[in-house]
Each structure stands twice: as C-alpha cells, then as structure tokens.
Scaffold this motif. Structure first.
Motif, mmCIF file in Angstrom:
data_model
loop_
_atom_site.group_PDB
_atom_site.id
_atom_site.type_symbol
_atom_site.label_atom_id
_atom_site.label_comp_id
_atom_site.label_asym_id
_atom_site.label_seq_id
_atom_site.Cartn_x
_atom_site.Cartn_y
_atom_site.Cartn_z
ATOM 1 N N HIS A 141 81.252 29.768 52.630
ATOM 2 C CA HIS A 141 82.596 29.631 53.216
ATOM 3 C C HIS A 141 83.388 30.901 52.919
ATOM 4 O O HIS A 141 84.553 30.863 52.551
ATOM 5 C CB HIS A 141 83.324 28.373 52.708
ATOM 6 C CG HIS A 141 82.752 27.107 53.279
ATOM 7 N ND1 HIS A 141 83.409 25.903 53.232
ATOM 8 C CD2 HIS A 141 81.595 26.880 53.942
ATOM 9 C CE1 HIS A 141 82.657 24.967 53.835
ATOM 10 N NE2 HIS A 141 81.552 25.534 54.252
ATOM 11 N N ALA A 184 84.374 16.603 58.739
ATOM 12 C CA ALA A 184 83.144 17.357 58.869
ATOM 13 C C ALA A 184 82.039 16.451 59.411
ATOM 14 O O ALA A 184 82.158 15.222 59.418
ATOM 15 C CB ALA A 184 82.746 17.927 57.503
ATOM 16 N N MET A 185 80.954 17.047 59.883
ATOM 17 C CA MET A 185 79.723 16.318 60.265
ATOM 18 C C MET A 185 80.009 15.241 61.297
ATOM 19 O O MET A 185 79.417 14.158 61.260
ATOM 20 C CB MET A 185 79.105 15.681 59.014
ATOM 21 C CG MET A 185 78.638 16.676 57.986
ATOM 22 S SD MET A 185 79.224 16.419 56.277
ATOM 23 C CE MET A 185 78.575 14.804 55.902
ATOM 24 N N HIS A 198 83.192 27.561 48.772
ATOM 25 C CA HIS A 198 82.990 26.191 49.238
ATOM 26 C C HIS A 198 83.521 25.185 48.214
ATOM 27 O O HIS A 198 83.261 25.305 47.027
ATOM 28 C CB HIS A 198 81.499 25.974 49.473
ATOM 29 C CG HIS A 198 81.187 24.791 50.333
ATOM 30 N ND1 HIS A 198 81.554 23.504 50.007
ATOM 31 C CD2 HIS A 198 80.534 24.714 51.514
ATOM 32 C CE1 HIS A 198 81.132 22.677 50.966
ATOM 33 N NE2 HIS A 198 80.508 23.400 51.887
ATOM 34 N N ARG A 235 85.339 15.510 44.806
ATOM 35 C CA ARG A 235 83.886 15.290 44.905
ATOM 36 C C ARG A 235 83.282 14.959 43.551
ATOM 37 O O ARG A 235 83.735 15.451 42.510
ATOM 38 C CB ARG A 235 83.181 16.538 45.449
ATOM 39 C CG ARG A 235 83.762 17.036 46.740
ATOM 40 C CD ARG A 235 82.842 17.987 47.472
ATOM 41 N NE ARG A 235 83.559 18.458 48.659
ATOM 42 C CZ ARG A 235 82.985 18.968 49.741
ATOM 43 N NH1 ARG A 235 81.670 19.091 49.804
ATOM 44 N NH2 ARG A 235 83.708 19.358 50.777
ATOM 45 N N HIS A 275 68.833 24.682 54.273
ATOM 46 C CA HIS A 275 70.189 25.213 54.208
ATOM 47 C C HIS A 275 70.278 26.133 52.991
ATOM 48 O O HIS A 275 69.557 25.971 52.023
ATOM 49 C CB HIS A 275 71.183 24.043 54.040
ATOM 50 C CG HIS A 275 72.556 24.321 54.587
ATOM 51 N ND1 HIS A 275 73.466 25.106 53.931
ATOM 52 C CD2 HIS A 275 73.171 23.904 55.729
ATOM 53 C CE1 HIS A 275 74.592 25.159 54.653
ATOM 54 N NE2 HIS A 275 74.441 24.438 55.755
ATOM 55 N N GLY A 325 78.578 18.576 51.865
ATOM 56 C CA GLY A 325 78.137 17.596 52.846
ATOM 57 C C GLY A 325 77.300 18.290 53.907
ATOM 58 O O GLY A 325 77.471 19.484 54.157
ATOM 59 N N GLU A 348 80.123 20.552 62.407
ATOM 60 C CA GLU A 348 79.730 20.150 61.060
ATOM 61 C C GLU A 348 80.768 20.588 60.044
ATOM 62 O O GLU A 348 81.005 19.923 59.044
ATOM 63 C CB GLU A 348 78.361 20.757 60.716
ATOM 64 C CG GLU A 348 77.726 20.153 59.458
ATOM 65 C CD GLU A 348 78.115 20.879 58.173
ATOM 66 O OE1 GLU A 348 77.793 20.372 57.087
ATOM 67 O OE2 GLU A 348 78.755 21.967 58.253
HETATM 68 N N1 LIG Z 1 77.593 22.769 54.640
HETATM 69 C C1 LIG Z 1 78.894 22.707 54.756
HETATM 70 O O1 LIG Z 1 79.559 23.684 54.525
HETATM 71 N N2 LIG Z 1 79.400 21.497 55.122
HETATM 72 C C2 LIG Z 1 80.778 21.210 55.286
HETATM 73 C C3 LIG Z 1 81.068 19.838 54.788
HETATM 74 C C4 LIG Z 1 81.602 19.857 53.395
HETATM 75 O O2 LIG Z 1 80.835 19.805 52.435
HETATM 76 O O3 LIG Z 1 82.805 19.941 53.249
#
Ligand SMILES: NC(=O)NCCC(=O)O
Ligand SMILES: NC(=O)NCCC(=O)O
Lengths: 406, 406
Positions: free
Chosen positions: A378, A132-133, B222, A284, A186, A353, A124
């Motif tokens: 993170h 990602a994901m 993040h 974003r 989450h 995400g 993910e």
């Molecule tokens: N939850 C999370 O950290 N997702 C990674 C995907 C993103 O948002 O970059």
C-alpha cells in the motif's frame, strides 16, 4: 516450472497502466485505467486460448478447458485494482501468476482433468469503494448484488454505473459455481518472511477485520473568544481517544492492529471548532475472540471519552470480515508443493484481507505468500524479488496440479 | 437615538440571503449569495442618499458628505461574509448599524462637519479564503494587492477572479485614505458580557492570532500485516501532539486558545496508514509575549513528537495577526458615549480578529461589543437580543458624532 522472465515482463507491462512518479501504481477500481488493465489481461488470456466471461459484478474468469470439462474447476486469481498510492505487485501478481500457470501448461502441452480458471475480482482494495473484496464477496454470497452495485465512491458514483461505463458489467450471474479448489498467490505485505529469510509462506488463515466510521459531534464555536473549558470540541475527543486506542493495541500483544486511514472535519473552517469529525477506524486480530474484545474495548473507550468531553459519539460498523482458517487439504497441497520444489518456507496467517477470504466460505481455499521488500505494501515503493515471484508461481502451479487430478 | 426596529428588520432581511435550515447563515465571501447581500446593502445606501464606491479588493464604501467634505471621514463598518455554518449577526450587525447611524442622522436632519463612511470589508471570515480580514488588510497596507487577488479557495478559485465574476472588482485603489477615526460594533462572540450581565463592552484591543498548517509525514503501509512498532504513522503523531497542545493552553491560563479547525489525510484510504496529515492550527493570546511563547512551545512539541515517532513535521505559518491596543481617544469616545447613554459596560479585549485590527494600523480605531446568546458564534444558533443590538448602535452613533466634530 513457470517462466519467471515472462511473468516479470508482464508485471512490468501491467505496471505501466497507472504508473506513478514514485514508481508505484494508481489504478483504482473501475476507473479508465482499471479498464485498460482489464483489457490487457483479457487480451493475454485470449492469446493463451482461454474462454473469457464476465459476471454482473465485473469479475472476469479466464478458463482453460479440462479433459473432463464437466468437473468443477480449480480456480486461482486475485485483483488488478490498486490503492491510490499503491504498488506494482499487490493483486496483480496473483492474477498474472495464474495466467503464467496456464501458459506454462500450454507450452508443455499438458492437459489437466479438471478445468483451470483465473479470476480477476472487482474492487478488492476497498480504497475507491468500501468495503474491500466486494467482487468476490458478492460472488460468494456474503453480499447481495444490489448492495454491490449500490456502493458509491466519494463523488457518489456507484459500482453498478461505473461497471457499465467501463464496459465490464458482464452477463454471467455473480454467484458461486462449484469449485474443486481455489488458490491465491500474493506478496506478504508484511515483514515476516523477509525477516526470517524464507521464500514461501504457507498461509493457514486470515486475521479478522473490523471497519468503522467513528463520528464525534460537538458544538461549532469561535476559535478566539470561546474559553477552552466551555468547548465541546471533537478534536479534544480525538486527543482522548487516539492514545487510548494505540495503547489498547499494545496491551493486546504484537498481532493487534489499530489503524486510522482517513479523517474529515466539518465544517472545516480554520477559526471554528469543528462540529464534527469523521474517522475511519480499522481493527484487526488473528483470533476472532480477541478481535471481539478489541471491538468492545473500542466502544467503551469512545463512550467514556465522549461522555467526559460532552460530545456525541456514533460508531457505524462499515465492514466485518471475521477471522478465517483455510481448508486443510488446500493448505496441505501448498505445503506438499513447496516441499517438492524445495523452497524454504513457514506457515503463517495473513494480516491483509484477500478475495480468498470470501472464496473460503464456498470452496476449499488457501493461499501462498512470497516476501516483499521491507514488508512494505500500500505504498508506491512496494517491491519484490523476481526470484521470489517465480518461486510463488511455481508453488501455485504445483498446488493447482495436485487439486486438478492431473 | 437609532431606530432599533428598523435595524432588526434589516438584519432579518439580510439573514434570508444564505439562510440555513438551522436558522443560521451560509453566505461565504464572493459567492453569488455574497453578491446578493452586497447588492441589498448598496440599494439601502443609495436610498439613504450615500455615494457608493468599490475598491480593487471589493471593499464597499458608502459615504455621507460632511459640512466640510474635505475633512477626513469618520468610518465605521464590518463585513457581510459568513462562516459556512455561520450566524445572522457576525459582521452584518456592524455594517447595518453603520447604515442605521446614517439614516438616523438623515431622519433628524443633522449634518456632521466631517463626512461619515460605512465600509463593507471583503472576506473577513477567512473561511473561504485564508487569511481572515484580507480586504481591510490590503486596504491598510498589511498585504499587497497581488497577494490579495491571488488567494484561492479549496477549488482553486482566486479572490481576483471571483471579485470580477460577481461584479465587485471596483475601480478605486485598495489603499488607505486619511481617516479621522474608525469604529466597529460587533457581537462579542464570547460569553463574558452575558455572564457579567452587562450591555456594552468597551473594547481596548484584540488578542494576537497565529495560524499554521502543520503537516506530519510518515510512511504509507498496509493496515493489516504491518506491525504497530515499525509504523511511521502520522496519526500516532497526532495522538502525541494533540493532548500536549491542549495541556499547553491550560498551562498558559484562561486566555490562551488552541483550536484545530480542519484536517486532511492523504491518501485517505481506510486500510492504509496515511502518508500525510495536514492540520489547521490556530493559537491565540491577548499578550503578544505569551503568544510568542506559545508559538515556540508549539514548535518544540511538534519537533519532539515527530522525532520520537520518526515522522517528518513541517510547520507553515499561514497568518500572524499580532496583539493590538486600540487608540486611547477612540476608546475614550466609546467610553464617553456609553456613560452618556447610561448603558452598563466593562472594558474588554477582543478574542476574535476584526477588520479594526488592520484599520488600527493606519487610523485611530476602536470597537464596541454587545452580548450574544451563550457566547456562541461561528454557529448557526448565534443569537443576540434586539435591545442589546440597539444599544450598541446608539453607542456607535454617539462615538462617531464625538469624532466627527458635530
Ligand atoms: N491485499 C489487500 O491489500 N487487501 C485489502 C483488504 C484489506 O486487508 O484491507
Ligand atoms: N469576527 C470574526 O469572526 N473574525 C474572524 C477572524 C478570526 O478568526 O478571529
């Protein structure tokens, strides 16, 4: 009500796998540590009398049978992989909260009409393998399986081979099955709930994300004898582009995000102007139209600065995850559960995400957020209060029960 | 007069060792290719009846006996290592021109009173191992041998071990012996001679150089949910610092140089604001006082931007090579040789560091430059005209003869 202490104990046990010196977690996708985390989870699921299956993308599904097992399941889940300097809650919490829902129902001797499933989605984070994901993305049909298996890390190791190596290349097709609904709990990964002093975020959607590799190419020349004015220096490009992109974010209000996560210089010699810089760019915005404007402005700024500085610029779009609005019924189920349980709450849009983004393309989906300390994620210092994690899992339990017609 | 065709043929033969697709050379210090280049050179020296010795830093000395072999030798030389995307002339030309001087004297049956030596200095480029000019630096006493042996490349391999591995850890002490004089002929690596339409640069000195590792440390968070305003983002630091440093160079006139050769982000994940950026910074100016002002201004700019953006900044000085003025007698010997040979010429200061910088600390030293195409060096496209290379070697021959009392 779920057992908050059991949930916390399991979070802490999982956090030992890949624990870092700073109290965080480095358990990147499809490493030996990821295998150890998956094995621990699968063991717990078997203890909870779930049926476990694994698909061709390594996604794990733990199933608790329904009274009518032919009904489409109500699914929850998230991921066990982390960032290289990740925390103990991002992803893991959603997986273990799902397991806690099942165990709570087991303990109470309650059956649901529809089956329940807890999913662990592969990669993910997008940290070891981009994008990602990708596990949920392949499953939901956003990417095909060959693309998923073919993605490589920096060493050139592929998802397909790494899945096989760690024993998680399953036999089930990595493709969508009918779901009654999908939920994901989450940590927020941002500062809003904490700042508002609220316990639960009722997540109504996810902002749009665009990832790029920006390559600036100039001319390698000697750092000493070459006059500044004749250089074609990719770092001069960066000096022009970075401030303008940060200003661009500012001009587009408090929700626009511009992030540079990685950079590489080639040849990378101290006394040579680099031939090339490769920069990872992440843009974003919650409104897709604004994100598209940011995309256009980004391209224009790069083109202008490259021309001004006689550089070649290449923008390769690595990933695009458009803005998502979650299913109204699922959002209402979460809203109803929160109100029933009496937690303070607000509606919100996700800045990160999540696997729910791809699930929402093929099933009624929504998410539940709980606060995290300082809004920090993170980061090895990522933290969350046990009481908030318990509250989120209770909301998940009740939202799932609502959709499982129990 | 030297044999320009033989010199050119040998340059082209050496250039095959590490030849790149773009017509350049990648023969980095102490690699297998460097060994092959050294072996080729040593073979040629033996054919020319030179005595070859190697010191503890892998510096090679090819000696042609003098009529009075107890006199201190007149030395010339340069280096055989290249940049990762290097050319065919940088360094190699100075080595092979020295050999050509000896062979020309052999062919003519001429003996000199003082012995002549051609040196190959280890790791001049500073590309694989930092700093530059470390072989000549240890020999001249600027660094001690343990420091020299201990320097490591990105893989952690050390100069000492790599010397041993390729068979060039010699038995002679890597320390200064008396020299009558030292000369080095080199391509200019800049655009001045070509722009002026002149054949020879009489090099009067070398500009000062300072190398740094600048580390900017922020907070990994993040990329999605974290508002721009709360971030402590090292890339914001870069956006503030880069334009100010380029402006600083501009404000200090046409001779100031600011170069960023390499950069690294940690953890380097697309959706995480980096915790840390490490940037290689190279500052230069011909006047030491101005270089020192650039150093102070650089530190002030970094401190200001770091404070403004709530980043931690660390500046580690990796190397300092102060501005050098060459020996008046050696410069006069070159000037006399150029005039005698009738080449067009001008006095100039070197923008690049050279082994002669360290030699000049312990012996009367100067350099000779010839033009290179477009002023381009540290680039696979590096090029020079055979006639200019021949001219430079002739100047070297006559300058050496002047100092060898022949
Ligand atoms: N939850 C999370 O950290 N997702 C990674 C995907 C993103 O948002 O970059
Ligand atoms: N000649 C040359 O390229 N020397 C490398 C040292 C420097 O950085 O100037």
């Amino acid at each position: 009500r779920i057992d908050g202490e059991r949930l916390w104990a399991r979070l802490m046990e999982m956090a030992r796998i890949g624990a870092t010196a700073q109290g965080g977690c480095n358990r990147q996708a499809l490493t030996d540590l990821d295998r150890a985390g998956r094995d621990l989870f699968v063991g717990w699921c078997r203890e909870a009398r779930c049926t476990v299956s694994v698909d061709r993308m390594g996604n794990i599904f733990a199933r608790r049978a329904g009274l009518d097992d032919s009904l489409p399941p109500v699914l929850t889940g998230s991921h066990l992989d982390t960032q290289p300097t990740g925390g103990r809650f991002d992803g893991v919490y959603g997986v273990l909260a799902g397991l806690e829902v099942i165990q709570t129902l087991n303990d109470a001797g309650l059956r649901t009409r529809a089956p329940l499933e807890v999913a662990v989605w592969t990669n993910e984070e997008g940290a070891r393998f981009s994008p990602a994901m990708i596990g949920s993305g392949v499953w939901a049909g956003a990417f095909d399986l060959a693309y998923g298996h073919g993605r490589t890390d920096r060493q050139g190791l592929s998802i397909g081979n790494e899945l096989e190596r760690i024993g998680y290349l399953g036999d089930q097709p990595a493709s969508v099955r009918p779901l009654a609904a999908a939920f994901e709990v989450h940590i927020e990964q941002g500062p809003i709930l904490e700042a508002e002093g609220l316990t639960v975020g009722v997540v109504t959607g996810v902002q749009g994300i665009r990832w790029y590799d920006l390559t600036l190419t100039g001319q390698p020349v000697h750092a000493g004898p070459t006059p500044m004015t004749v250089r074609r220096d990719p770092f001069m490009g960066l000096a022009g582009i970075l401030p303008r992109l940060y200003r661009l974010a500012e001009e587009h209000g408090p929700w626009a995000r511009v992030t540079f996560g990685d950079i590489r210089a080639e040849p990378g010699s101290r006394n040579t102007v680099p031939e090339r810089l490769v920069l990872a760019v992440d843009l974003r915005h919650p409104e897709q139209a604004v994100l598209d404007r940011l995309d256009a402005a980004f391209r224009a700024i790069v083109a202008e600065e490259a021309e001004r500085l006689r550089l070649a610029a290449d923008i390769r779009e690595e990933w695009h995850s458009p803005a998502v609005a979650f299913d109204a019924d699922c959002v209402a189920a979460v809203q109803g559960a929160v109100e029933q349980l009496g937690y303070s709450h607000m509606p919100m849009c996700s800045g990160a995400g999540h696997d729910s983004v791809y699930l929402s393309r093929v099933a009624p989906t929504s998410m539940i957020f709980v606060p995290c300390k300082g809004g920090i994620s993170h980061n090895e210092a990522e933290d969350a209060a046990p009481a908030d994690l318990e509250a989120g899992a209770n909301v998940l339990l009740h939202a799932m029960l609502r959709m499982a017609h129990s």
